[in-house]
Design a protein around this motif. Structure first.
Motif, short mmCIF file in Angstrom:
data_model
loop_
_atom_site.label_atom_id
_atom_site.label_comp_id
_atom_site.label_asym_id
_atom_site.label_seq_id
_atom_site.Cartn_x
_atom_site.Cartn_y
_atom_site.Cartn_z
N ILE A 143 4.30 3.89 -3.26
CA ILE A 143 2.90 3.76 -3.67
C ILE A 143 2.71 4.47 -5.01
O ILE A 143 2.84 5.69 -5.09
N ASP A 144 2.42 3.71 -6.04
CA ASP A 144 2.23 4.28 -7.38
C ASP A 144 0.92 5.04 -7.46
O ASP A 144 -0.09 4.62 -6.89
N VAL A 195 -4.62 6.69 3.50
CA VAL A 195 -3.94 5.64 2.73
C VAL A 195 -2.58 5.34 3.34
O VAL A 195 -2.19 4.16 3.48
N LEU A 196 -1.85 6.38 3.71
CA LEU A 196 -0.52 6.18 4.31
C LEU A 196 -0.61 5.45 5.64
O LEU A 196 0.23 4.59 5.95
N ILE A 197 -1.62 5.77 6.43
CA ILE A 197 -1.79 5.10 7.72
C ILE A 197 -2.12 3.63 7.52
O ILE A 197 -1.59 2.75 8.21
N VAL A 198 -2.99 3.33 6.55
CA VAL A 198 -3.32 1.93 6.27
C VAL A 198 -2.10 1.19 5.74
O VAL A 198 -1.85 0.04 6.13
N ILE A 222 1.59 -6.96 -0.71
CA ILE A 222 0.91 -6.64 -1.98
C ILE A 222 -0.52 -7.16 -1.97
O ILE A 222 -1.46 -6.45 -2.36
N LYS A 223 -0.71 -8.39 -1.52
CA LYS A 223 -2.04 -8.99 -1.51
C LYS A 223 -2.99 -8.16 -0.63
O LYS A 223 -4.13 -7.87 -1.02
N ARG A 224 -2.53 -7.79 0.56
CA ARG A 224 -3.40 -7.05 1.48
C ARG A 224 -3.64 -5.62 1.00
O ARG A 224 -4.75 -5.09 1.13
N PHE A 225 -2.62 -4.99 0.44
CA PHE A 225 -2.78 -3.62 -0.06
C PHE A 225 -3.76 -3.59 -1.23
O PHE A 225 -4.68 -2.77 -1.26
N ASP A 226 -3.57 -4.48 -2.19
CA ASP A 226 -4.44 -4.51 -3.35
C ASP A 226 -5.88 -4.85 -2.99
O ASP A 226 -6.82 -4.46 -3.70
N GLY A 229 0.56 -2.64 -12.26
CA GLY A 229 0.09 -3.26 -11.04
C GLY A 229 1.14 -3.31 -9.95
O GLY A 229 2.23 -2.74 -10.06
N SER A 230 0.81 -3.99 -8.87
CA SER A 230 1.72 -4.12 -7.74
C SER A 230 2.76 -5.19 -8.01
O SER A 230 2.42 -6.32 -8.36
N VAL A 231 4.03 -4.84 -7.86
CA VAL A 231 5.12 -5.76 -8.14
C VAL A 231 6.24 -5.58 -7.12
O VAL A 231 6.33 -4.55 -6.45
N TYR A 232 7.06 -6.60 -6.98
CA TYR A 232 8.32 -6.40 -6.28
C TYR A 232 9.43 -6.95 -7.16
O TYR A 232 9.28 -7.98 -7.81
N VAL A 233 10.51 -6.21 -7.20
CA VAL A 233 11.67 -6.56 -8.02
C VAL A 233 12.82 -6.86 -7.07
O VAL A 233 13.18 -6.03 -6.24
N LYS A 234 13.38 -8.04 -7.21
CA LYS A 234 14.38 -8.51 -6.24
C LYS A 234 15.77 -8.54 -6.85
O LYS A 234 15.97 -9.00 -7.97
N ASP A 235 16.71 -8.04 -6.09
CA ASP A 235 18.11 -8.03 -6.49
C ASP A 235 18.70 -9.42 -6.36
O ASP A 235 18.78 -9.97 -5.26
N GLN A 236 19.08 -10.01 -7.50
CA GLN A 236 19.73 -11.32 -7.47
C GLN A 236 20.95 -11.28 -8.38
O GLN A 236 21.14 -12.14 -9.23
#
Length: 331
Positions: free
Chosen positions: A166-167, A184-187, A231-235, A303-310
């Motif tokens: 969590i940034d 916040v952590l519980i949510v 990400i959608k629900r957290f944001d 913002g909220s991102v995910y970086v995927k190992d490919q």
């Protein structure tokens, strides 16, 4: 005691416990080292030097009822913190207030020695899970995360493991206090467990590394949808944790780790996703190494991102769009 039984020492307290030699033999055969004795005669220095992992105590030890025996054990500075299983007569079960007794389990007399072994193993397994679980979220901690990661590696089946951070969580804690930070952590925990449960089912796993760091796992074919939904629900919900003034500004005024004043944006997520789809993973340390690099890339984005190992496949990073989720690839 040999090294193979280290950490598996049982303290057996009894008076006239039936079949004691048989029970001791069964426990030794199961890999436990048994120390028998009576409370007044126990050598404390020996217990401290070679501590037991669990206490088995029979009602009638030192002439005490199970209530008195348990109370005395729990008041002992050393023995009181150990898991406790008591032997009681079947006729006494309904007379005992189990809710206030403070024992971890009970075994009725007469008993089967194999049942005692199973109950001890279950008790120690529960203790391990309890100590490993995060006290706030109750999610599995580092020991379980490592075991789960190792099991998935050894299965040689496709899997994806995601580290979530969590940034700007520290600045939020500094501004609003740890109580609201815990909320916040519980949510975050609820969002993770719900989304992973919905999209990964029995293939899913969620763990809490500590603080604002979480881990979740699934099959590779569901990990993108999981990350996007998290990400959608957290944001969507996270702005509500801020006061109206800060929410409208889109940031809070705080200080960084060096004490410099800075403006910190609304909290967001950085997720690093590691998979074994294209390149095998042989050790949990490999996962951590790859994820560490990916997380640096994720945290460098806004913002909220995910970086995927490919690794091994060239994939263009999508351009900026209104969608807050970005996919980057490690090459």
């Amino acid at each position: 005691m040999n090294h193979s039984s280290a950490g598996r020492r049982i303290l057996l307290l009894h008076n006239e416990l039936t079949s004691t030699p048989t029970l001791t033999s069964a426990l030794e055969k199961a890999g436990f080292h048994v120390m028998e004795g009576h409370l007044p005669e126990l050598a404390l220095h020996e217990l401290v030097h070679d501590p037991p992992c669990l206490v088995l105590a029979a009602e009638g030890t030192n002439g005490h009822s199970v209530e008195t025996l348990t109370r005395n054990l729990k008041l002992d500075a050393f023995l009181g913190r150990l898991p406790l299983i008591v032997f009681v007569r079947d006729s006494r079960l309904n007379d005992i207030d189990w809710g206030s007794l403070g024992v971890d389990d009970f075994i009725t007399v007469p008993y089967r020695t194999e049942d005692v072994v199973h109950r001890i193993r279950l008790c120690l397994s529960r203790l391990t899970r309890s100590l490993d679980a995060n006290p706030l979220t109750r999610l599995p901690g580092n020991t379980t995360i490592l075991c789960e990661t190792t099991a998935r590696i050894h299965s040689q089946q496709p899997f994806a493991l995601a580290y979530l951070d969590i940034d700007n969580f520290k600045s939020f804690n500094d501004r609003y206090g740890y109580g609201r930070g815990d909320e916040v952590l519980i949510v975050a925990c609820r969002i993770l467990t719900t989304v992973v449960g919905e999209l990964a089912g029995s293939e899913g796993f969620v763990g809490h590394v500590g603080g604002d760091d979480f881990v979740f796992m699934s099959r590779p074919d569901t990990i993108d949808a999981i990350c996007e939904t998290i990400i959608k629900r957290f944001d969507l919900v996270i702005p509500d944790f801020y006061d109206r003034e800060d929410r409208l500004k889109g940031y809070i005024d705080s200080v960084d780790r060096r004490g410099n004043k800075e403006q910190f944006p609304i909290m967001s997520l950085s997720i690093a996703v590691v998979t074994n789809e294209r390149n095998p993973i042989a050790h949990p340390g490999d996962v951590s190494k790859i994820a560490s690099e990916l997380k640096k890339r994720a945290k460098a984005m806004k913002g909220s991102v995910y970086v995927k190992d490919q690794r091994g496949q060239t994939v263009e990073t999508p351009s900026e769009t209104p969608n807050p989720t970005k996919i980057s690839t490690a090459r």
